[in-house]
Motif scaffolding. Structure first.
Motif, mmCIF file in Angstrom:
data_model
loop_
_atom_site.group_PDB
_atom_site.id
_atom_site.type_symbol
_atom_site.label_atom_id
_atom_site.label_comp_id
_atom_site.label_asym_id
_atom_site.label_seq_id
_atom_site.Cartn_x
_atom_site.Cartn_y
_atom_site.Cartn_z
ATOM 1 N N LYS A 140 -12.479 83.215 26.053
ATOM 2 C CA LYS A 140 -13.422 82.183 25.602
ATOM 3 C C LYS A 140 -12.946 80.781 25.956
ATOM 4 C CE LYS A 140 -16.089 85.168 23.370
ATOM 5 N NZ LYS A 140 -15.281 86.386 23.532
ATOM 6 N N LEU A 141 -11.626 80.576 25.943
ATOM 7 C CA LEU A 141 -11.056 79.239 26.141
ATOM 8 C C LEU A 141 -9.885 79.316 27.123
ATOM 9 C CD1 LEU A 141 -11.026 78.363 22.342
ATOM 10 C CD2 LEU A 141 -12.602 77.390 24.022
ATOM 11 N N PRO A 142 -10.162 79.581 28.395
ATOM 12 C CA PRO A 142 -9.066 79.786 29.354
ATOM 13 C C PRO A 142 -8.459 78.516 29.928
ATOM 14 C CG PRO A 142 -11.178 80.104 30.439
ATOM 15 C CD PRO A 142 -11.482 79.850 28.976
ATOM 16 N N ASN A 143 -9.162 77.399 29.840
ATOM 17 C CA ASN A 143 -8.770 76.186 30.569
ATOM 18 C C ASN A 143 -8.050 75.194 29.667
ATOM 19 O OD1 ASN A 143 -10.252 77.125 32.939
ATOM 20 N ND2 ASN A 143 -12.090 76.643 31.747
ATOM 21 N N GLU A 144 -7.284 74.293 30.297
ATOM 22 C CA GLU A 144 -6.476 73.331 29.555
ATOM 23 C C GLU A 144 -6.779 71.906 30.027
ATOM 24 O OE1 GLU A 144 -2.292 74.605 29.067
ATOM 25 O OE2 GLU A 144 -2.869 76.388 30.199
ATOM 26 N N HIS A 145 -6.826 70.991 29.086
ATOM 27 C CA HIS A 145 -7.080 69.569 29.362
ATOM 28 C C HIS A 145 -5.971 68.744 28.699
ATOM 29 C CE1 HIS A 145 -9.284 65.740 29.553
ATOM 30 N NE2 HIS A 145 -8.854 65.545 28.327
ATOM 31 N N PRO A 146 -5.412 67.732 29.360
ATOM 32 C CA PRO A 146 -5.930 67.103 30.583
ATOM 33 C C PRO A 146 -5.250 67.511 31.882
ATOM 34 C CG PRO A 146 -4.415 65.608 29.516
ATOM 35 C CD PRO A 146 -4.469 66.836 28.640
ATOM 36 N N PHE A 147 -4.214 68.365 31.856
ATOM 37 C CA PHE A 147 -3.411 68.572 33.057
ATOM 38 C C PHE A 147 -3.681 69.880 33.771
ATOM 39 C CE2 PHE A 147 -0.796 65.703 30.344
ATOM 40 C CZ PHE A 147 -0.956 64.570 31.133
ATOM 41 N N GLY A 148 -4.657 70.665 33.309
ATOM 42 C CA GLY A 148 -5.085 71.846 34.044
ATOM 43 C C GLY A 148 -4.074 72.973 34.044
ATOM 44 N N VAL A 149 -3.939 73.639 35.210
ATOM 45 C CA VAL A 149 -3.227 74.915 35.274
ATOM 46 C C VAL A 149 -1.714 74.784 35.254
ATOM 47 C CG1 VAL A 149 -5.124 76.014 36.499
ATOM 48 C CG2 VAL A 149 -3.266 74.953 37.805
ATOM 49 N N VAL A 150 -1.164 73.567 35.238
ATOM 50 C CA VAL A 150 0.293 73.417 35.305
ATOM 51 C C VAL A 150 0.995 74.130 34.156
ATOM 52 C CG1 VAL A 150 0.195 71.266 36.590
ATOM 53 C CG2 VAL A 150 0.243 71.198 34.086
ATOM 54 N N SER A 151 0.294 74.324 33.036
ATOM 55 C CA SER A 151 0.887 75.011 31.880
ATOM 56 C C SER A 151 0.216 76.346 31.602
ATOM 57 C CB SER A 151 0.806 74.114 30.641
ATOM 58 O OG SER A 151 -0.502 73.614 30.463
ATOM 59 N N THR A 152 -0.621 76.835 32.543
ATOM 60 C CA THR A 152 -1.240 78.146 32.413
ATOM 61 C C THR A 152 -0.293 79.175 33.004
ATOM 62 O OG1 THR A 152 -3.491 77.276 32.487
ATOM 63 C CG2 THR A 152 -3.198 79.575 33.080
ATOM 64 N N THR A 153 0.347 79.958 32.157
ATOM 65 C CA THR A 153 1.357 80.920 32.613
ATOM 66 C C THR A 153 0.813 82.339 32.699
ATOM 67 O OG1 THR A 153 2.163 81.139 30.328
ATOM 68 C CG2 THR A 153 3.251 79.517 31.728
ATOM 69 N N GLN A 185 -0.977 59.558 24.154
ATOM 70 C CA GLN A 185 -1.662 60.762 23.676
ATOM 71 C C GLN A 185 -3.081 60.458 23.227
ATOM 72 O OE1 GLN A 185 -0.763 64.005 24.181
ATOM 73 N NE2 GLN A 185 0.637 64.353 22.483
ATOM 74 N N ASP A 186 -4.028 61.210 23.774
ATOM 75 C CA ASP A 186 -5.402 61.205 23.277
ATOM 76 C C ASP A 186 -5.718 62.647 22.920
ATOM 77 O OD1 ASP A 186 -7.932 60.386 22.543
ATOM 78 O OD2 ASP A 186 -8.345 59.305 24.375
ATOM 79 N N ALA A 187 -6.892 63.133 23.226
ATOM 80 C CA ALA A 187 -7.199 64.523 22.923
ATOM 81 C C ALA A 187 -6.515 65.444 23.940
ATOM 82 C CB ALA A 187 -8.702 64.744 22.956
ATOM 83 N N HIS A 188 -5.880 66.504 23.471
ATOM 84 C CA HIS A 188 -5.506 67.593 24.360
ATOM 85 C C HIS A 188 -6.246 68.835 23.873
ATOM 86 C CE1 HIS A 188 -2.185 67.465 21.321
ATOM 87 N NE2 HIS A 188 -2.240 68.784 21.385
ATOM 88 N N CYS A 189 -6.780 69.591 24.835
ATOM 89 C CA CYS A 189 -7.808 70.578 24.521
ATOM 90 C C CYS A 189 -7.613 71.862 25.312
ATOM 91 C CB CYS A 189 -9.202 70.035 24.856
ATOM 92 S SG CYS A 189 -9.558 68.346 24.326
#
Length: 538
Positions: A140-153, A185-189
Motif C-alpha cells: 500500500k505504501l511502497p515509496n519514500e519521500h523526500p529522498f526516494g529509493v536510497v533507503s528502500t532495502t 526537517q519538514d514532512a518525511h513520508c
C-alpha cells in the motif's frame, strides 16, 4: 450496557451537538483494544492495544495500512503498559500509556486525519533508543519521500556493512540514507496507491532530542516485509551530547490522499488543554532576539541554544537578525555557526513571557593571520571535496563513487574534487598536497579542520620529509559515521606548527595521513572527514 459503550455514545452526542452534523468521532472497546475514530472526512480509524499500547490496526479511507506481524509503537514496543483513554472537551480523544519510566500519548482531534503523539521519559529506554516507528504495509505504501529509493532495502541481494547497509540492483542502500538535518526537517513520508495516499511524520520541534540543529537520523525505510516510518528522538547514532529526558514532542503522524503537509502549518498549541506531562505552553516561554555578525558572505548564519534539558535553533536573516522559537525558561549556551562551523559562543537567560535581546559576533580568521593557501571552506561540512555530493545517500564503496585515491592535490591548479572528503586509514592514506612558495615563510601553521572522526582517527602530517607530531586523539563517538551517511561530530581542529626551515622557496609537499590506535579493513576502519585545510603564518 458497559461503561465504555456509554462513554462512546456520550462522545457521539457531544460531537453531534457541537458540530450540528453527524460525526463518527469517538471510541469504543473491542478485543482488548481501544478503537478510535477521528471523525474525519477521509475516515481514520485505528486500534490501540489495552495491554501494550501498540497500534494494531490503522484504516484510512477504509484501507488497512498496518503491517500485521508487528505493531506501530514507541521504541520496539513497550511490552506491557497501563493504557487508558479519555474524551476531553468533546473534541479530543487522548490515549495514555504508562510504564515506570515512560508515558506515551496518542491524541486525535475531531475531524483531523492525524494522530498527535508525545512521549515523556525519565530514563533512556533499555533498547538504547527513543523512537516512534510506524510499521506499514509495503504493497500500500511502497515509496519514500523526500529522498526516494536510497533507503528502500527491499529486494537486497547482499550486505556491505553489518546488517544495515544493503546492495539492491548494484546500489548500496540503507535506512540511514533517509536522514535529513533537524534544521531542514519538514514532512518525511511513505506513500503509494492510485490516489497517492501519504502517511507522514511532522516534528514541529525537537527541543528534548539531542544533537543540535545539524543532527540527522533515520526517517523512512521500505524493508520489504514492512515499510517503516520513524521519528527518532534519542539514539546512539553519532551521538555528541547526553540524552535529554522530559517530554519529546508533540509530533504528528498525518494521513492524506495526495498532498504532503508542512511542519510550518502544524499547530499543537491545543496540547495545553490535554493535561500532558511536561508540556509547556507558549505563554510560559520566552524568546531571544538580536543580530549575529561575522558570518562569511554567501554562508548561512545559524544560532543555536542548548542546556541539559532543551535545545533550539534558528537561521539568521540576510542582515544577521534573528528571533528564537519560544523557549522554556532557563540559562542556555548560545552558539553562532557559519553554516555548521562554530564561530562564537556565549550564554543567555530566558524568562517566561519575556523577550531577551542579545547580539553575537563571531570570527573564523584573526586579522593578524596571513593565509598562504586554503583548500575548502570553514563551513562544518566537506563541501566540494571528492564524493561529498554522494555520501549522504550511498556507502563509500558504492560503484557510483569517484575513486578515493590516495589522491594528490596541486594548489592553484587542481579542482577541489581532487581532494577527498574523507581520509580512510586503510583506503586512501595519505593525501598529498603540492604547492609552490615564492619565498621561505619561516615558521608556519597547517590547520586541518575536521567534522567527524571514527575509531580514533586523526591526521598526522609529513612536510618535505619532516614528520610532524601525532595529533591528539579526538573525542570518541561510539558510532560509525561516513559509512552511514553522517558527517557531524565534535568538529576537531588540528593545528600543526611547522618549524622554520621546513618550508622552502619553490615546490613543497605535505602528506596528510590517518593515524589511530585502531585498525580495520577498508572503509570500516578508522577515518576522519575534512572540513578545510589551511596553511598560514602569523
Amino acid at each position: 450496557m458497559g461503561l465504555l459503550s456509554l462513554v462512546h455514545i456520550f462522545a457521539l452526542c457531544v460531537s453531534l451537538f457541537a458540530s450540528g452534523v453527524f460525526s463518527a468521532f469517538g471510541y469504543t472497546s473491542s478485543g482488548g483494544n481501544f478503537i478510535i475514530d477521528a471523525g474525519s472526512a477521509n475516515p481514520l480509524i485505528f486500534s490501540v492495544s489495552q495491554s501494550s499500547c501498540d497500534i494494531r490496526s490503522i484504516k484510512y479511507r477504509g484501507t488497512e495500512l498496518q503491517y500485521g506481524p508487528q505493531g506501530t509503537h514507541i521504541n520496539s514496543g513497550l511490552g506491557s503498559a497501563t493504557v487508558s483513554v479519555n474524551l476531553i472537551a468533546g473534541k479530543y480523544i487522548k490515549v495514555t500509556c504508562v510504564t515506570s519510566t515512560l508515558t506515551h500519548y496518542l491524541v486525535v482531534r475531531q475531524g483531523d486525519s492525524s494522530i498527535f503523539l508525545a512521549t515523556y521519559i525519565t530514563a533512556q529506554p533499555s533498547i538504547g533508543e527513543l523512537r516512534f516507528i510506524a510499521r506499514l504495509l509495503p504493497d500500500k505504501l511502497p515509496n519514500e519521500h523526500p529522498f526516494g529509493v536510497v533507503s528502500t532495502t527491499s529486494g537486497s541481494s547482499s550486505t556491505v556493512e553489518g546488517s544495515d547497509v544493503f546492495v539492491v540492483n548494484g546500489q548500496t542502500r540503507s535506512k540511514f540514507y533517509s536522514s535529513n538535518r533537524f534544521i531542514d526537517q519538514d514532512a518525511h513520508c511513505v506513500f503509494g496507491g492510485s490516489d497517492l495516499m501519504h502517511v507522514c511524520i511532522l516534528t514541529p520541534q525537537q527541543e528534548s532530542s539531542s544533537g543540535g540543529p545539524f543532527f540527522r537520523d533515520i526517517n523512512t525505510n521500505n524493508a520489504g516485509a514492512s515499510t517503516n516510518l520513524y521519528n527518532y528522538m534519542n539514539s546512539g547514532h553519532t551521538q555528541t551530547e547526553p540524552y535529554r529526558m522530559g517530554l519529546h514532542g508533540p509530533y504528528i503522524m498525518t494521513f492524506s490522499r495526495s498532498g504532503i503537509p508542512s511542519v510550518r502549518t502544524a499547530d499543537v498549541s491545543f496540547f495545553a488543554e490535554l493535561g500532558i506531562t511536561g508540556f509547556v505552553p507558549n505563554s510560559a516561554r520566552g524568546t531571544v532576539s538580536g543580530t549575529a555578525s561575522g558570518v562569511a558572505s554567501g554562508m548561512q548564519g545559524v544560532v543555536h541554544w542548548f542546556n541539559p534539558t532543551a535545545q533550539y535553533w534558528t537561521k539568521t536573516a540576510s542582515n544577521g537578525g534573528f528571533t528564537s522559537p519560544p523557549m522554556k525558561p532557563g540559562t542556555y549556551t548560545m552558539v553562532l555557526y557559519q553554516t555548521e562551523f562554530k564561530i562564537a559562543t556565549s550564554t543567555v537567560t530566558v524568562h517566561a513571557g519575556g523577550r531577551t535581546t542579545v547580539n553575537i559576533a563571531g570570527t573564523v580568521q584573526p586579522t593578524n593571520r596571513r593565509t598562504l593557501w586554503q583548500i575548502g571552506v570553514y563551513d562544518g561540512q566537506p563541501t566540494g571535496f571528492r564524493n561529498a555530493d554522494k555520501f549522504l545517500r550511498m556507502h563509500p564503496s558504492d560503484s557510483r563513487m569517484a575513486p578515493w585515491g590516495p589522491l594528490t592535490y596541486a594548489v592553484g591548479s587542481s579542482p577541489l574534487s581532487d581532494f577527498p572528503m574523507a581520509q580512510f586509514q586503510s583506503v586512501n592514506s595519505p593525501t598529498t598536497i603540492r604547492f609552490n612558495l615564492g619565498s621561505a615563510p619561516g615558521q608556519a601553521t597547517l590547520r586541518i579542520a575536521t567534522t567527524l572522526a571514527f575509531a580514533g582517527s586523526r591526521p598526522q602530517v609529513v612536510v618535505n620529509g619532516w614528520t610532524g607530531p601525532a595529533s591528539p586523539a579526538p573525542t570518541k563517538i561510539d558510532s560509525r559515521g561516513v559509512t552511514r551517511g553522517a558527517y557531524r561530530g565534535h568538529g576537531e581542529v588540528y593545528d600543526v606548527v611547522i618549524p622554520a626551515g621546513r618550508l622552502v622557496q619553490g615546490q613543497n609537499t605535505v602528506e596528510i595521513r590517518s593515524i589511530s590506535g585502531s585498525s580495520g579493513a577498508t572503509f570500516l576502519g578508522p577515518n576522519f572527514i575534512y572540513d578545510a585545510v589551511e596553511l598560514f603564518t602569523v
